[in-house]
Motif scaffolding. Structure first.
Motif, PDB file in Angstrom:
ATOM      1  N   THR A 203       0.819  -1.209   0.000  1.00 11.25           N
ATOM      2  CA  THR A 203       0.000   0.000   0.000  1.00 11.25           C
ATOM      3  C   THR A 203       0.853   1.260   0.000  1.00 11.25           C
ATOM      4  OG1 THR A 203      -1.793  -1.137   1.138  1.00 11.25           O
ATOM      5  CG2 THR A 203      -1.777   1.263   1.251  1.00 11.25           C
ATOM      6  N   GLU A 204       1.941   1.254   0.776  1.00 12.70           N
ATOM      7  CA  GLU A 204       2.788   2.447   0.838  1.00 12.70           C
ATOM      8  C   GLU A 204       3.368   2.792  -0.526  1.00 12.70           C
ATOM      9  OE1 GLU A 204       2.894  -0.096   2.832  1.00 12.70           O
ATOM     10  OE2 GLU A 204       2.255   0.747   4.758  1.00 12.70           O
ATOM     11  N   LEU A 205       3.760   1.770  -1.309  1.00 15.84           N
ATOM     12  CA  LEU A 205       4.328   2.013  -2.631  1.00 15.84           C
ATOM     13  C   LEU A 205       3.259   2.517  -3.596  1.00 15.84           C
ATOM     14  CD1 LEU A 205       6.709   1.968  -4.502  1.00 15.84           C
ATOM     15  CD2 LEU A 205       6.328  -0.477  -4.886  1.00 15.84           C
ATOM     16  N   LYS A 206       2.065   1.953  -3.512  1.00 21.70           N
ATOM     17  CA  LYS A 206       0.969   2.432  -4.362  1.00 21.70           C
ATOM     18  C   LYS A 206       0.643   3.887  -4.044  1.00 21.70           C
ATOM     19  CE  LYS A 206      -1.468  -1.301  -3.379  1.00 21.70           C
ATOM     20  NZ  LYS A 206      -2.514  -2.327  -3.286  1.00 21.70           N
ATOM     21  N   PHE A 207       0.694   4.236  -2.779  1.00 24.76           N
ATOM     22  CA  PHE A 207       0.409   5.617  -2.396  1.00 24.76           C
ATOM     23  C   PHE A 207       1.488   6.556  -2.916  1.00 24.76           C
ATOM     24  CE2 PHE A 207       0.127   9.206   0.561  1.00 24.76           C
ATOM     25  CZ  PHE A 207      -1.221   9.482   0.471  1.00 24.76           C
ATOM     26  N   LYS A 208       2.763   6.113  -2.904  1.00 22.07           N
ATOM     27  CA  LYS A 208       3.840   6.925  -3.452  1.00 22.07           C
ATOM     28  C   LYS A 208       3.630   7.178  -4.945  1.00 22.07           C
ATOM     29  CE  LYS A 208       6.605   7.721   0.037  1.00 22.07           C
ATOM     30  NZ  LYS A 208       6.908   9.124   0.478  1.00 22.07           N
ATOM     31  N   ILE A 209       3.139   6.183  -5.656  1.00 18.44           N
ATOM     32  CA  ILE A 209       2.862   6.353  -7.082  1.00 18.44           C
ATOM     33  C   ILE A 209       1.761   7.385  -7.281  1.00 18.44           C
ATOM     34  CG2 ILE A 209       1.994   5.189  -9.145  1.00 18.44           C
ATOM     35  CD1 ILE A 209       3.387   2.643  -8.135  1.00 18.44           C
ATOM     36  N   LEU A 210       0.717   7.313  -6.460  1.00 16.96           N
ATOM     37  CA  LEU A 210      -0.367   8.294  -6.564  1.00 16.96           C
ATOM     38  C   LEU A 210       0.146   9.700  -6.288  1.00 16.96           C
ATOM     39  CD1 LEU A 210      -3.417   6.558  -4.834  1.00 16.96           C
ATOM     40  CD2 LEU A 210      -3.113   7.023  -7.261  1.00 16.96           C
ATOM     41  N   GLU A 211       1.038   9.844  -5.315  1.00 16.62           N
ATOM     42  CA  GLU A 211       1.563  11.163  -4.971  1.00 16.62           C
ATOM     43  C   GLU A 211       2.291  11.818  -6.136  1.00 16.62           C
ATOM     44  OE1 GLU A 211       3.957  10.332  -1.525  1.00 16.62           O
ATOM     45  OE2 GLU A 211       2.501  11.307  -0.215  1.00 16.62           O
ATOM     46  N   SER A 212       2.869  11.016  -7.022  1.00 19.15           N
ATOM     47  CA  SER A 212       3.637  11.565  -8.142  1.00 19.15           C
ATOM     48  C   SER A 212       2.763  12.013  -9.304  1.00 19.15           C
ATOM     49  CB  SER A 212       4.645  10.527  -8.635  1.00 19.15           C
ATOM     50  OG  SER A 212       3.976   9.412  -9.218  1.00 19.15           O
ATOM     51  N   LEU A 213       1.464  11.737  -9.267  1.00 16.10           N
ATOM     52  CA  LEU A 213       0.561  12.062 -10.369  1.00 16.10           C
ATOM     53  C   LEU A 213      -0.063  13.437 -10.181  1.00 16.10           C
ATOM     54  CD1 LEU A 213      -1.358   8.667 -10.723  1.00 16.10           C
ATOM     55  CD2 LEU A 213       0.573   9.462 -12.094  1.00 16.10           C
ATOM     56  N   PRO A 214      -0.443  14.110 -11.295  1.00 14.79           N
ATOM     57  CA  PRO A 214      -1.253  15.333 -11.176  1.00 14.79           C
ATOM     58  C   PRO A 214      -2.618  15.012 -10.580  1.00 14.79           C
ATOM     59  CG  PRO A 214      -0.294  15.108 -13.378  1.00 14.79           C
ATOM     60  CD  PRO A 214      -0.078  13.805 -12.685  1.00 14.79           C
TER      61      PRO A 214
END
Length: 307
Positions: A203-214
């Motif tokens: 989950t933490e990695l998926k959240f990091k990916i979301l943070e990088s998106l507009p």
């Protein structure tokens, strides 16, 4: 029991209408409905029962179904004991396996150890065991409030933002620790397609990916599946997106829902861009050319200076 979703009917080509998706699609509300079904109108049961039903709800939302090993058939209801005076078990399978009469299935074993509920999950024919420990003191206040909310007569009471965050935390713990690993084991053992690689990431990695998106791409990601909507609903995430894309305004900096702020700002920006685009497409007005007499001024200046 299944959880039906249809995001395609409520999203436009820009994806921003995902800001307006009804809260009935959220995991906290799904848990509330499952609690109402399993507890009945009186809502009776201790914290052990509430935790067991919560784990059950996460597995059902992940695509599994209840299974009766004796009859070999799907079951929609389990009998959850109020307290775990002795260990008890629940079984789950997949609809595709039941249709094919495949006997592999998942077994969950619940055991009470002091203030902790120990949950052991494995395949009935497997040796790999996944273990999860839940602190009843930590989650009891949250589940009591969800239970009280689920027992409302209209069934439409809303959960406050803080309560939703606590439910989301418990949901993430169960899904990452039990539901997805067991689902992956069952699919691998029965040669079914395993869950998508992105879904299997921590989950933490998926959240990091979301943070990088507009922000507008995060809104699109919310429409992919229930877990993405779950992860993309964090207020801190949307606050950072507002700061990055629009700046911070003092009157919005206190007790606000940043996702709504981003949605309204995004729409305002989109409207301004459309207006500028329309103005740029307006045909220019052409005026008749007026002849220039600058060369004559130079002639007369030299004439009078000579004279």
């Amino acid at each position: 029991m299944s959880k039906k979703r249809n995001f395609s009917q409520v999203t436009d080509s820009e994806g921003i209408d995902s800001f307006e998706l009804s809260e009935i699609f959220s995991e906290p509300n799904f848990l509330r409905k499952v609690l109402l079904e399993e507890l009945g109108d009186n809502g009776g049961g201790g914290i052990h029962k509430l935790l067991a039903i919560t784990v059950h709800a996460v597995l059902i939302e992940s695509g599994l179904v209840g299974f009766d090993p004796v009859s070999g058939l799907q079951t929609d209801r389990f009998r959850f004991p109020d307290e775990f005076h002795s260990p008890f078990s629940l079984s789950y399978s997949l609809p595709a396996l039941l249709r094919a009469n495949v006997t592999d299935y998942i077994v969950l074993r619940f055991l009470s150890v002091g203030r902790f509920i120990q949950i052991y999950g494995s395949l009935v024919k497997g040796s790999w065991i996944h273990r999860l420990s839940l602190d009843e003191h930590r989650f009891s206040p949250t589940l009591d409030l969800v239970r009280a909310n689920s027992c409302k007569k209209d069934g439409q009471g809303s959960l406050n933002f803080s309560l939703e965050n606590h439910v989301m935390e418990l949901w993430r713990i169960v899904k990452d620790g039990l539901a997805l690993p067991l689902l992956t084991d069952l699919c691998s053992e029965t040669h079914l397609p395993v869950p998508a690689c992105f879904v299997r990431l921590p989950t933490e990695l998926k959240f990091k990916i979301l943070e990088s998106l507009p922000g507008n791409d995060i809104a699109r990601m919310e429409c992919v599946c229930s877990e993405m909507r779950y992860l993309a609903s964090g207020d801190d995430l949307w606050r950072r997106k507002v700061e990055q894309e629009f700046g911070v305004h003092l009157y919005e900096a206190y007790r606000t829902i940043w996702k709504r702020v981003f949605g309204s700002r995004w729409k305002e920006r989109k409207k301004r861009r459309e207006m500028r685009k329309k103005r740029s497409q307006v045909e220019p007005c052409y005026f008749p050319c007026v002849p220039s007499y600058d060369h004559l001024f130079g002639y007369y200046e030299s004439y009078f200076s000579d004279s």
